[in-house]
Scaffold this motif. Structure first.
Motif, short mmCIF file in Angstrom:
data_model
loop_
_atom_site.label_atom_id
_atom_site.label_comp_id
_atom_site.label_asym_id
_atom_site.label_seq_id
_atom_site.Cartn_x
_atom_site.Cartn_y
_atom_site.Cartn_z
N LEU A 1 29.95 34.70 36.86
CA LEU A 1 29.24 34.11 35.71
C LEU A 1 27.73 34.26 35.82
CD1 LEU A 1 31.31 30.80 35.39
CD2 LEU A 1 31.79 33.05 34.44
N ALA A 2 27.26 35.00 36.81
CA ALA A 2 25.81 35.06 37.08
C ALA A 2 25.02 35.67 35.94
CB ALA A 2 25.56 35.85 38.37
N GLY B 1 30.46 38.29 44.37
CA GLY B 1 29.44 37.36 43.88
C GLY B 1 29.99 36.50 42.76
N ASP B 2 29.11 35.78 42.10
CA ASP B 2 29.50 34.88 41.01
C ASP B 2 29.75 35.67 39.73
OD1 ASP B 2 29.82 32.91 39.14
OD2 ASP B 2 27.79 32.07 39.32
N ALA C 1 36.96 32.19 36.86
CA ALA C 1 35.86 31.99 37.80
C ALA C 1 35.66 30.54 38.18
CB ALA C 1 34.58 32.56 37.21
N VAL C 2 35.99 29.61 37.29
CA VAL C 2 35.73 28.20 37.57
C VAL C 2 36.86 27.53 38.34
CG1 VAL C 2 34.24 27.96 35.54
CG2 VAL C 2 36.68 27.40 35.36
N ASN D 1 39.44 29.25 43.99
CA ASN D 1 38.71 30.46 44.38
C ASN D 1 37.84 30.26 45.60
OD1 ASN D 1 39.77 32.13 42.39
ND2 ASN D 1 38.24 31.49 40.88
N LYS D 2 37.60 29.02 45.98
CA LYS D 2 36.77 28.80 47.18
C LYS D 2 37.47 29.30 48.43
CE LYS D 2 38.37 24.00 47.81
NZ LYS D 2 37.96 22.58 47.73
N ASP E 1 35.72 36.32 32.25
CA ASP E 1 36.17 35.78 33.54
C ASP E 1 36.04 34.27 33.62
OD1 ASP E 1 36.78 38.26 34.85
OD2 ASP E 1 34.63 38.63 35.04
N ASP E 2 35.58 33.61 32.57
CA ASP E 2 35.18 32.22 32.69
C ASP E 2 36.29 31.31 33.20
OD1 ASP E 2 33.14 33.53 31.27
OD2 ASP E 2 32.53 31.66 30.31
#
Length: 353
Positions: A90-91, A87-88, A251-252, A256-257, A247-248
């Motif tokens: 950063l959620a 999942g994300d 994660a961005v 990662n896509k 993780d910022d």
């Protein structure tokens, strides 16, 4: 020295065996020291960007290259094991009553899992090439895994200084084997960051003075994991609800896509109790409770006091008046750093009605 350049079949069998053992990325590079990497290391240390991580400087002479650590080495085999989140990461930013634990620490300790697989692979290789000598490394030795991974073609060091893979994004645990076998090297990976600066812009504490350069003293991962004293007040608000790592910048990353959670090693599946824990429960942990909760987790290594210090900072950022009670109990904690963090947090929360 065993020369495998004339025996590409051994090299391919090694790749296959590594993948069977759970590695999704395997690459080979020469073990000769790289003067450019050595200069960059010494510049980084000279600027004090390693903070209190004194071991980085103490063994810098060995860290600057494979043959500086082990002159007999002829090749480095670099490995990546995926921990891609489902999942994300950063959620939880919008749920301040919950704590954010870095994705890499929500499952089993990677040191144990990666090292076990590398040792199994080392036994396989020694059976295939009995005259070889080798050494296995996972994180704790003076080995520059990220630049070696780039040299071996499994990814490139992004502007956030972490390794990025075209196939697995930012989510790889790294390991290495140094060996006396002269394997044919793979082509180094080229930098594919381009003009992107998403990781730089996402950093809550501006820990990147320039692209490809990290000042650990400003990094939330460093502050919540490596730093043992009071967290400087200038960074406390920016920490938000991050209590172990951050993780910022990973994660961005747009790469990662392409990362698929199906590639994640089963050992790194997140434990339910570590995905979105409540701060109120974590603030109440004593040493025994902390050890029980984080048995088998990399979080355990920072100890209860440093961990609860982090939780107190997060509680102060939460705006949750219900956390005043557990924070008040911590103001008389036996650890003065925990007690100070709790007092600071109380000044940040609204008064109880």
């Amino acid at each position: 020295m065993v020369n495998a350049a004339a025996n590409p079949a051994l090299q391919q069998r090694l790749r296959d065996e590594a993948r069977r053992l759970g590695f999704v990325a395997v690459g080979f590079t020469d073990a000769a020291d790289d003067p450019l990497r050595a200069r960059r290391l010494h510049q980084w240390l000279g600027e004090g960007h390693h903070g209190a991580m004194d071991w980085m400087a103490t063994r810098a002479h060995q860290r600057q290259g494979p043959q500086s650590l082990w002159p007999a080495a002829r090749s480095v085999i670099a490995f990546g094991m995926a921990y891609t989140p489902g999942g994300d990461p950063l959620a939880l930013a919008d749920h301040p009553e919950r704590a954010r634990i870095s994705v890499y620490a929500q499952g089993r300790d990677y040191h144990d899992t990666v090292k076990k697989a590398l040792k199994a692979l080392a036994r396989w290789l020694m059976a295939e090439a009995p005259d070889t000598e080798l050494k296995v490394f996972v994180d704790t030795a003076p080995v520059m895994e990220k630049p070696l991974g780039e040299a071996a073609g499994i990814g490139w060091q992004g502007k956030h200084t972490n390794l990025v893979s075209r196939e697995h994004g930012s989510w790889l645990f790294l390991g290495a084997i140094y060996t006396t076998i002269a394997f044919a090297p793979d082509k180094p990976h080229r930098d594919l960051c381009g003009s992107c600066r998403a990781c730089q812009d996402a950093c809550p504490t501006a820990a990147f003075p320039t692209p490809y350069r990290l000042d650990a003293r400003r990094c939330i991962s460093y502050l919540t994991i490596e730093h043992s004293g009071p967290i400087p007040e200038e960074f406390r608000t920016a920490i938000g609800n991050r209590i172990y790592g951050c993780d910022d910048c990973l994660a961005v990353c747009p790469w990662n896509k392409f990362a698929d959670a199906a590639a994640r090693h089963r050992a790194f599946l997140p434990r339910a109790e570590l995905v979105a824990p409540r701060l109120a429960e974590l603030l109440a942990l004593d040493d025994a409770g902390f050890r029980r909760l984080f048995a088998g987790s990399p979080v355990k290594r920072i100890g209860r006091n440093r961990f609860v210090r982090n939780c107190a900072i997060a509680a102060g950022n939460s705006g949750d008046v219900a956390l005043r009670a557990p924070l008040s109990a911590l103001t008389s904690d036996v650890d003065p750093v925990v007690a100070e963090a709790a007092r600071w947090a109380l000044t940040r929360l609204p008064a109880a009605s």
